[in-house]
Motif scaffolding. Structure first.
Motif, PDB file in Angstrom:
ATOM      1  N   LEU A   9      16.994  67.409 103.994  1.00  0.00           N
ATOM      2  CA  LEU A   9      15.938  68.698 104.208  1.00  0.00           C
ATOM      3  C   LEU A   9      14.994  68.551 105.269  1.00  0.00           C
ATOM      4  CD1 LEU A   9      15.773  69.699 100.568  1.00  0.00           C
ATOM      5  CD2 LEU A   9      17.203  70.601 102.099  1.00  0.00           C
ATOM      6  N   PHE A  56      26.081  71.658  95.732  1.00  0.00           N
ATOM      7  CA  PHE A  56      24.694  72.004  95.916  1.00  0.00           C
ATOM      8  C   PHE A  56      24.223  71.456  97.223  1.00  0.00           C
ATOM      9  CE2 PHE A  56      20.187  71.529  95.218  1.00  0.00           C
ATOM     10  CZ  PHE A  56      19.782  72.267  94.286  1.00  0.00           C
ATOM     11  N   PRO A 112       9.151  67.363 100.205  1.00  0.00           N
ATOM     12  CA  PRO A 112      10.126  66.825 100.866  1.00  0.00           C
ATOM     13  C   PRO A 112       9.429  66.190 102.391  1.00  0.00           C
ATOM     14  CG  PRO A 112      10.006  69.265 101.400  1.00  0.00           C
ATOM     15  CD  PRO A 112       9.175  68.931 100.499  1.00  0.00           C
ATOM     16  N   PHE A 154      19.547  63.152 100.548  1.00  0.00           N
ATOM     17  CA  PHE A 154      19.460  64.835 100.540  1.00  0.00           C
ATOM     18  C   PHE A 154      17.885  65.068 100.888  1.00  0.00           C
ATOM     19  CE2 PHE A 154      18.485  68.686  97.910  1.00  0.00           C
ATOM     20  CZ  PHE A 154      19.509  69.423  98.249  1.00  0.00           C
ATOM     21  N   ALA A 201      27.221  68.957  92.357  1.00  0.00           N
ATOM     22  CA  ALA A 201      26.371  68.057  93.216  1.00  0.00           C
ATOM     23  C   ALA A 201      26.776  68.411  94.532  1.00  0.00           C
ATOM     24  CB  ALA A 201      26.543  66.631  92.831  1.00  0.00           C
ATOM     25  N   VAL A 237      22.253  65.092  90.271  1.00  0.00           N
ATOM     26  CA  VAL A 237      22.659  63.443  90.361  1.00  0.00           C
ATOM     27  C   VAL A 237      22.471  62.544  89.362  1.00  0.00           C
ATOM     28  CG1 VAL A 237      21.852  61.506  91.618  1.00  0.00           C
ATOM     29  CG2 VAL A 237      22.066  63.599  92.997  1.00  0.00           C
ATOM     30  N   ARG A 238      21.473  63.125  88.582  1.00  0.00           N
ATOM     31  CA  ARG A 238      21.188  62.152  87.394  1.00  0.00           C
ATOM     32  C   ARG A 238      22.387  62.533  86.363  1.00  0.00           C
ATOM     33  NH1 ARG A 238      16.340  64.284  86.092  1.00  0.00           N
ATOM     34  NH2 ARG A 238      15.681  63.402  87.897  1.00  0.00           N
ATOM     35  N   PHE A 285      18.459  69.096  92.857  1.00  0.00           N
ATOM     36  CA  PHE A 285      19.635  68.305  93.205  1.00  0.00           C
ATOM     37  C   PHE A 285      19.436  66.844  92.257  1.00  0.00           C
ATOM     38  CE2 PHE A 285      21.025  64.807  95.956  1.00  0.00           C
ATOM     39  CZ  PHE A 285      22.319  65.094  96.031  1.00  0.00           C
ATOM     40  N   GLY A 286      18.100  66.560  92.343  1.00  0.00           N
ATOM     41  CA  GLY A 286      17.858  65.414  91.373  1.00  0.00           C
ATOM     42  C   GLY A 286      18.620  65.520  89.885  1.00  0.00           C
ATOM     43  N   GLU A 325      12.117  73.806  99.713  1.00  0.00           N
ATOM     44  CA  GLU A 325      12.745  72.543  99.674  1.00  0.00           C
ATOM     45  C   GLU A 325      12.412  71.452  98.517  1.00  0.00           C
ATOM     46  OE1 GLU A 325      11.160  73.153 102.652  1.00  0.00           O
ATOM     47  OE2 GLU A 325      12.229  72.340 104.376  1.00  0.00           O
ATOM     48  N   PRO A 326      11.285  71.477  98.077  1.00  0.00           N
ATOM     49  CA  PRO A 326      10.599  70.744  96.862  1.00  0.00           C
ATOM     50  C   PRO A 326      11.857  70.952  95.613  1.00  0.00           C
ATOM     51  CG  PRO A 326       9.046  71.355  98.114  1.00  0.00           C
ATOM     52  CD  PRO A 326       9.998  71.978  98.534  1.00  0.00           C
ATOM     53  N   ARG A 327      11.879  72.397  95.445  1.00  0.00           N
ATOM     54  CA  ARG A 327      12.516  72.883  94.342  1.00  0.00           C
ATOM     55  C   ARG A 327      13.927  72.510  94.349  1.00  0.00           C
ATOM     56  NH1 ARG A 327      11.349  78.814  95.199  1.00  0.00           N
ATOM     57  NH2 ARG A 327       9.865  78.169  96.582  1.00  0.00           N
ATOM     58  N   ALA A 328      14.645  72.749  95.675  1.00  0.00           N
ATOM     59  CA  ALA A 328      16.156  72.246  95.828  1.00  0.00           C
ATOM     60  C   ALA A 328      16.179  70.756  95.438  1.00  0.00           C
ATOM     61  CB  ALA A 328      16.455  72.581  97.278  1.00  0.00           C
ATOM     62  N   ASP A 329      15.168  69.970  95.817  1.00  0.00           N
ATOM     63  CA  ASP A 329      15.209  68.652  95.740  1.00  0.00           C
ATOM     64  C   ASP A 329      15.232  68.224  94.470  1.00  0.00           C
ATOM     65  OD1 ASP A 329      15.371  66.217  97.373  1.00  0.00           O
ATOM     66  OD2 ASP A 329      13.069  65.873  96.640  1.00  0.00           O
ATOM     67  N   ALA A 330      14.338  68.905  93.651  1.00  0.00           N
ATOM     68  CA  ALA A 330      14.305  68.767  92.108  1.00  0.00           C
ATOM     69  C   ALA A 330      15.444  69.001  91.425  1.00  0.00           C
ATOM     70  CB  ALA A 330      12.926  69.399  91.615  1.00  0.00           C
ATOM     71  N   ARG A 366      19.667  60.888  96.318  1.00  0.00           N
ATOM     72  CA  ARG A 366      18.477  61.741  96.439  1.00  0.00           C
ATOM     73  C   ARG A 366      17.716  61.396  97.644  1.00  0.00           C
ATOM     74  NH1 ARG A 366      14.677  62.544  91.424  1.00  0.00           N
ATOM     75  NH2 ARG A 366      14.126  64.189  93.067  1.00  0.00           N
ATOM     76  N   ILE A 405      28.134  62.780  98.568  1.00  0.00           N
ATOM     77  CA  ILE A 405      28.744  62.779  97.354  1.00  0.00           C
ATOM     78  C   ILE A 405      29.939  61.540  97.555  1.00  0.00           C
ATOM     79  CG2 ILE A 405      29.961  63.604  95.465  1.00  0.00           C
ATOM     80  CD1 ILE A 405      27.277  64.607  95.893  1.00  0.00           C
TER      81      ILE A 405
END
Lengths: 636, 547
Positions: free
Chosen positions: A114, B194, A349, A110, B191, B222-223, B218-219, B211-216, A107, A134
């Motif tokens: 960004l 993504f 971000p 990533f 992932a 990953v989880r 991606f989170g 970006e924040p949406r992409a970040d969330a 995370r 990854i």
């Protein structure tokens, strides 16, 4: 592009990598502690198990064993089960700890990616970056789930076993205590080679992924050019090269475990011969004869002294792989996320970037939020005003407040205000080009005015638009929006105020609606249709099999270039900017569609500032003024 | 998987044999050592004991084990890696066979994941499952025979324990971990795709503050990856636990049965000790098997994904008997119909076109009217749903695709720039082209001046997908590459997109000379100057009309 741009970081040596890995291990503290403690505990419990076994077996044969062997045998079985349970829970803890660390790191990487901005990612291969986030992060798994727990056990268990054997038979203990310390020495020698080879291998793997991604993207073109066979052969050669590199790593890694096998086998053989010859009376090194149970105990423990070390050696290349992975990450990302500053993920971000990049990056990000320099601001405002007067872009529709362009949805923010744009002595260099793309460029634009940006292809139109949107920092000079330097605009406010529709719209896998909602996640279906109609895309989208819910495949397959462009343009009508930047919005449109699109764009741009990069004189004629960028970035 | 294994069977068999010998040497070493020690104690006096054979055996087995272990590992891993390289090449070949419509069904990060990650996951199969299982069975069988020779019930016990530990437990594990293994593989691929998309769409994401949406998102990816991997690891640990329990039970049983037999005088004490120590060594072989079995679900999922790609029949395939295309000839299409899957109405409806050898034809029409589709059909990227296309009188359906692609070259709107240098990109058009030819093509594509201004000229690195070039420059590089291809027909789709008016007119003005007698079909929105093409056709309502 795989050229490591932060090579100095990687070359700094193994110590920072080791420190960073150690700091990572402290992220899941409790789980990691048990992961390390469990193998130790299970190892120590081996002592009673081996002793009971030796007593039952040796005692019975020698006639000195316990009369009722049943409970002892049951105890041995029970101890095996107990040790298995401890080992099991230790492994579970190790796995959970490793997963926690990897997720955290992925995370962070990533977010860091960004926050670097598109200019940064543009210079990397997407296949390579995804392989880093990854696969390379996965390469750390063995370090936390196997190497670390094994390493601690490998240090303490042989020592503990040796000490226990000391009162039983000092020579057996000596064999153990003398040969064991030699092992790390050999392994360090071998380990150096392993790490270097491992790094080479991982770089090759990341590059190969980048190569695959690139060739897969252009598979059709390669086939049409008749290169299908030769490219398949190239892929074969690249894979064969990778397996050669991997084997080079493994040959060394296996050598290190062969060293241990050597000592382990020597230890077992030595103990067996020493004790056996003692029984036969060939050796008189001790005052009294060793009983058979004690002799068997020594033999049982002999391989166990080396076992933690063998385990350690088997996991040793996990460490080499992890360190090499860290180097690869550092080479591409520069500064790595700092595990010591662990906080709840911040909202944006930019904020998360500030915490994830401890070094120079953090400084850059925080200065965006810094208070404006007092001396600079009033001057910026005044020159902005004077240049605006001198710019000569007259007759601009100056709809202050922009309430005429109000859209029915989303009134939570203040109505957009047209932005004044001023560029002062802008210079911009692009890697690989001798001359700067833009050089000492100065101009300004009144709020609400529109401008056509023209010039040869490659003259820097796209570059300038990206710089205006704050996506690409200038080398020298300044860009001021509304009299404020771009560098002191808060990032989120800037994003709201400026909309850039690029020339290479990327179609994300997903539906047409998903692609539009990139611009406004809260948009209703009606908003979307309205935007599509404004971009002259409503007609063909409605004709798609599932309308706006049609899934778009790879790079929007099935839609023509012009249709994709109009889809991207539709995003514009979902935003409420004060400055609109359009990059060749009509490049692959026929004249009729072009005129309709421009009608809608100009209507939407009323009360906003508009800059359009275009080659088309007809488009430029409809705007208030035009600016021709000279080839080779001379004076504008 | 089997044909792949068969191709490398010699080195794979060698690895298996070496693995068996290694374990046999390890078991033998501990058995002989235990037996020797106890026998020596029982003998007490040196006279009654033949010392040479056991001590030589102990030393010999110790040395053999080291050498065998090293050889086994190097051979096994080498063979596996070769196997993976073979598969990678085959999968890439399979990707090359697919049509764009078929490729569009995969995310491109996903295809890369199949090429890289999935194929890597298959190494588990041989090294961690097949080899340990066969070794465990072979050695377990042998050991139970030896045990049974002295102590028949204990022989059966060892055999049963090994069968359970080497077959039943791994089978249960593989079943239990199968679903999470599949999830892990899918999550890793998702992932990865993504990240891939975020890199490519980075400018868009940044421009829209997404970006924040992409970040969330991606989170979340990953989880779920971490959860799935943890489940796989949990199954592996459970397997180790089960294996230890079986080992404990087997050990207790051998002690109990051995004790009875020893007390009854049916079993020699030294042999008993040798068997017990050998049993401890034997169970070591099962460790990797449990880890491997837990990952079998991942490997199976990866295998399925790879084989789905390998077995997807290409949408456009050569006939078994192909007809040769003449070097030159007229390009003729009659009654062409085509509609995109699911689309309401066809793009092309009964289109007719004849382009004579050396003729230059311009095709205009509204964007989305089917110009690109027509060019794709001429190139046989898809087959039309009705109608036929022929070149020099030979239907292109009956020709080899390779030959058709050698006759015709297409500059499509989606033509990519490849990672590499300007030169390597140009050479894809014609690997034999010399320096002068490259510069000539660059000149014709109006790119020569730009390339001359670069520090490294033709050897300038262009970045992935030409991201270090401007869109117009990338486009012209693709044009130059298409021009270089030694083809008799040029199919050009918007060749001047991204060029300014002046350069555009210059390109068209020069087209006749550049084409040098080649047939040209040109789809464009641009204004065509007189003499650029012989005639202009308008594509409307799925048919061509002269204008």
């Amino acid at each position: 592009m795989a050229e490591p741009d932060g090579g100095t970081q990687a070359a700094a040596g193994a110590r920072p990598a080791a420190r960073w890995l150690a700091a990572l291990a402290r992220l899941p503290r409790a789980a990691m502690a048990w992961a390390v403690a469990a193998p130790l505990l299970a190892g120590l419990l081996l002592l009673p198990q081996a002793w009971w076994l030796a007593r039952v077996l040796g005692g019975s044969v020698a006639g000195s064993g316990p009369a009722a062997a049943g409970p002892w045998i049951a105890a041995i079985g029970g101890m095996v089960a107990l040790r298995a349970a401890i080992a099991w829970s230790g492994e579970r803890a190790a796995s959970r700890a490793a997963e926690t660390i990897k997720s955290w790191l992925r995370r962070k990487l990533f977010a860091a990616m960004l926050s670097r901005g598109p200019q940064w990612t543009r210079q990397k291969a997407s296949g390579e970056l995804s392989s880093l986030v990854i696969e390379q992060v996965e390469a750390l798994d063995g370090y936390f789930s196997r190497y670390l727990p094994g390493a601690i056990a490998a240090v303490f268990l042989p020592l503990a076993f040796g000490l226990v054997l000391l009162p039983v038979d000092w020579i057996v203990a000596l064999i153990a205590l003398l040969s064991a310390p030699l092992i790390p020495v050999f392994m360090a020698l071998v380990g150096w080679g392993a790490e270097a080879a491992s790094r080479r291998h991982q770089l090759a793997m990341a590059r190969l992924s980048g190569f695959f991604a690139d060739r897969v993207r252009g598979a059709q073109t390669l086939k049409l050019l008749g290169r299908a066979e030769s490219e398949t052969a190239a892929v074969g050669a690249a894979s064969a090269d990778l397996s050669r590199k991997t084997m080079a790593v493994l040959r060394i890694a296996f050598l290190s475990s062969a060293v241990l096998e050597f000592f382990a086998a020597l230890g077992v053989a030595g103990v067996a011969l020493y004790v056996g010859l003692g029984y036969l009376g060939y050796l008189h090194l001790r005052s009294e004869a060793l009983g058979l149970p004690l002799g068997l105990f020594c033999l049982l423990m002999a391989p166990e002294i080396y076992n933690p070390l063998r385990q350690f050696a088997a996991n040793y290349h996990d460490r080499a792989a992890a360190r090499a992975a860290v180097d690869c990450l550092a080479a591409v990302f520069g500064a790595l996320p700092d595990p010591r500053r662990r906080r709840a993920p911040a909202a944006g971000p930019a904020a998360s970037a500030a915490q994830s990049l401890p070094e120079h990056e953090a400084a850059r990000v925080t200065c965006e939020q810094a208070p404006r320099p007092e001396a600079f601001q009033p001057e910026a405002l005044s020159t902005g005003a004077s240049l605006r007067a001198a710019a000569g872009t007259t007759g601009a529709p100056y709809a202050a407040g922009g309430s005429s362009a109000e859209s029915p949805s989303g009134n939570e923010q203040a109505a957009p205000r047209p932005l004044a744009v001023e560029v002062r002595g802008a210079c911009l260099q692009v890697p690989g080009r001798a001359q700067p793309v833009l050089c000492d460029l100065s101009w300004s634009l009144a709020p609400g005015a529109s401008l056509a940006l023209m010039g040869h292809s490659g003259a820097g139109k796209t570059t300038l638009l990206e710089a205006l949107a704050g996506l690409r920092p200038l080398d020298t000079g300044a860009i001021l929006l509304d009299g404020r330097g771009l560098d002191i605009w808060p990032a989120d406010e800037l994003r709201r105020a400026v909309t850039l529709i690029g020339q290479r719209p990327f179609v994300l896998p997903g539906s047409v609606a998903d692609n539009l909602r990139v611009a406004d996640p809260a948009a209703t279906a009606e908003d979307l249709l309205g935007a599509l109609d404004a971009a002259c895309a409503g007609e063909f989208v409605r004709a798609l099999p599932q309308g706006m819910d049609t899934q778009l495949g790879l790079q929007g397959y099935g839609l023509s270039g012009g249709q994709l462009q109009r889809l991207a343009l539709a995003r514009l009508f979902l935003t409420r900017p004060g400055l609109i930047l359009l990059d060749e919005p009509t490049a692959s449109l026929d004249p009729h569609s072009r005129d309709r699109v421009m009608d809608n764009v100009l209507r939407f741009a009323a009360g906003r500032t508009l800059i359009v990069a275009t080659h088309d004189p007809e488009v430029s004629a409809r705007l208030d003024g035009s600016l021709v960028l000279p080839q080779g970035g001379g004076q504008a | 998987m089997l044909p792949w294994l068969a191709r490398r069977r010699r080195s794979l068999l060698a690895a298996l044999l070496l693995a068996c010998c290694t374990v046999a040497a390890g078991v033998g070493l501990l058995s002989v050592a235990g037996w020797f020690l106890t026998a020596a104690f029982l003998a007490g006096a040196k006279l009654a004991f033949d010392l040479f054979a056991p001590s030589a055996l102990v030393r010999g087995l110790a040395m053999a084990r080291i050498a065998l272990r090293y050889a086994e590992r190097v051979t096994g891993h080498g063979a596996t890696l070769d196997l993976l390289a073979d598969m990678r090449t085959a999968v890439f070949g399979a990707i090359m066979r697919l049509s764009p419509a078929q490729l569009a069904g995969y995310r491109d990060g996903d295809l890369v994941a199949r090429l890289a990650g999935d194929i890597d996951a298959l190494d588990t199969l041989y090294l961690l499952v097949i080899v340990p299982a066969l070794t465990a069975l072979a050695l377990g069988g042998g050991f139970s025979l030896i045990t049974g020779a002295w102590l028949p019930p204990a022989g059966w016990l060892v055999l049963a324990a090994m069968l359970v530990a080497a077959c039943v437990v791994p089978y249960c594990l593989a079943r239990a971990a199968g679903a999470s293994g599949r999830r892990a593989q899918e999550a890793a691929s998702a992932a990865r795709a993504f990240v891939h998309e975020a890199v490519q769409a980075h400018a868009d994401l940044a421009a829209f503050a997404a970006e924040p949406r992409a970040d969330a998102r991606f989170g979340d990816a990953v989880r779920s990856l971490a959860n799935a991997r943890d489940s796989v690891a949990a199954a592996g640990s459970a397997g180790q636990f089960a294996q230890q329990l079986i080992m404990g039970g087997c050990l207790a049983g051998l002690l109990w049965l051995g004790l009875d037999a020893f007390r009854a005088g049916a079993l020699d004490g030294a042999v008993w000790a040798g068997l017990v120590l050998g049993l401890l060594a034997l169970f070591e072989v099962l460790g990797p098997l449990m880890r491997g079995a837990a990952r079998l679900g991942t490997a199976a999922a990866a295998g399925a994904r790879v084989s789905a790609l390998l077995h997807e029949p290409p949408a456009v395939a050569d006939e078994p008997e192909v007809r040769a295309l003449p070097p030159h000839g007229a390009l003729q299409a009659s009654g062409l119909e085509y509609s995109y899957p699911g689309a309401a109405r066809p793009v092309l409806a009964g289109l007719d076109l004849r382009v004579g050898p050396g003729e230059r034809v311009g095709i205009v029409g509204e964007s989305g009217c089917g110009k690109s589709t027509l060019l794709a059909l001429l190139m046989r990227i898809h087959d039309p749903s009705a109608g036929a296309i022929s070149y020099g009188g030979v239907p292109i359906r009956l020709a080899a695709q390779r030959e058709l692609h050698a006759r015709c070259t297409l500059l499509s709107q989606h033509s990519p720039v490849f990672m590499g240098t300007l030169r390597s990109n140009l050479l894809l058009g014609d690997p034999q082209a010399d320096e002068a030819r490259l510069w000539q093509a660059l000149q014709q594509a109006r790119l020569a001046d730009f390339v001359r201004s670069l520090d490294h000229g033709l050897d300038t690195w262009v970045g992935e997908a030409g991201r270090l070039l401007s869109v117009g420059q990338a486009r012209r590089l693709c044009l130059a590459r298409a021009i270089l291809a030694p083809a008799a027909v040029w199919l050009l789709d918007e060749p001047t997109a991204g060029l300014d008016e002046q350069a555009q007119q210059a390109f068209f003005g020069d087209l006749g000379r550049a084409a040098a007698g080649r047939t040209v079909v040109l789809a464009t929105h641009a204004r065509l100057p007189a003499g650029a093409v012989d005639r202009v056709l308008r594509l409307e309502g799925g048919r061509l009309h002269s204008c």
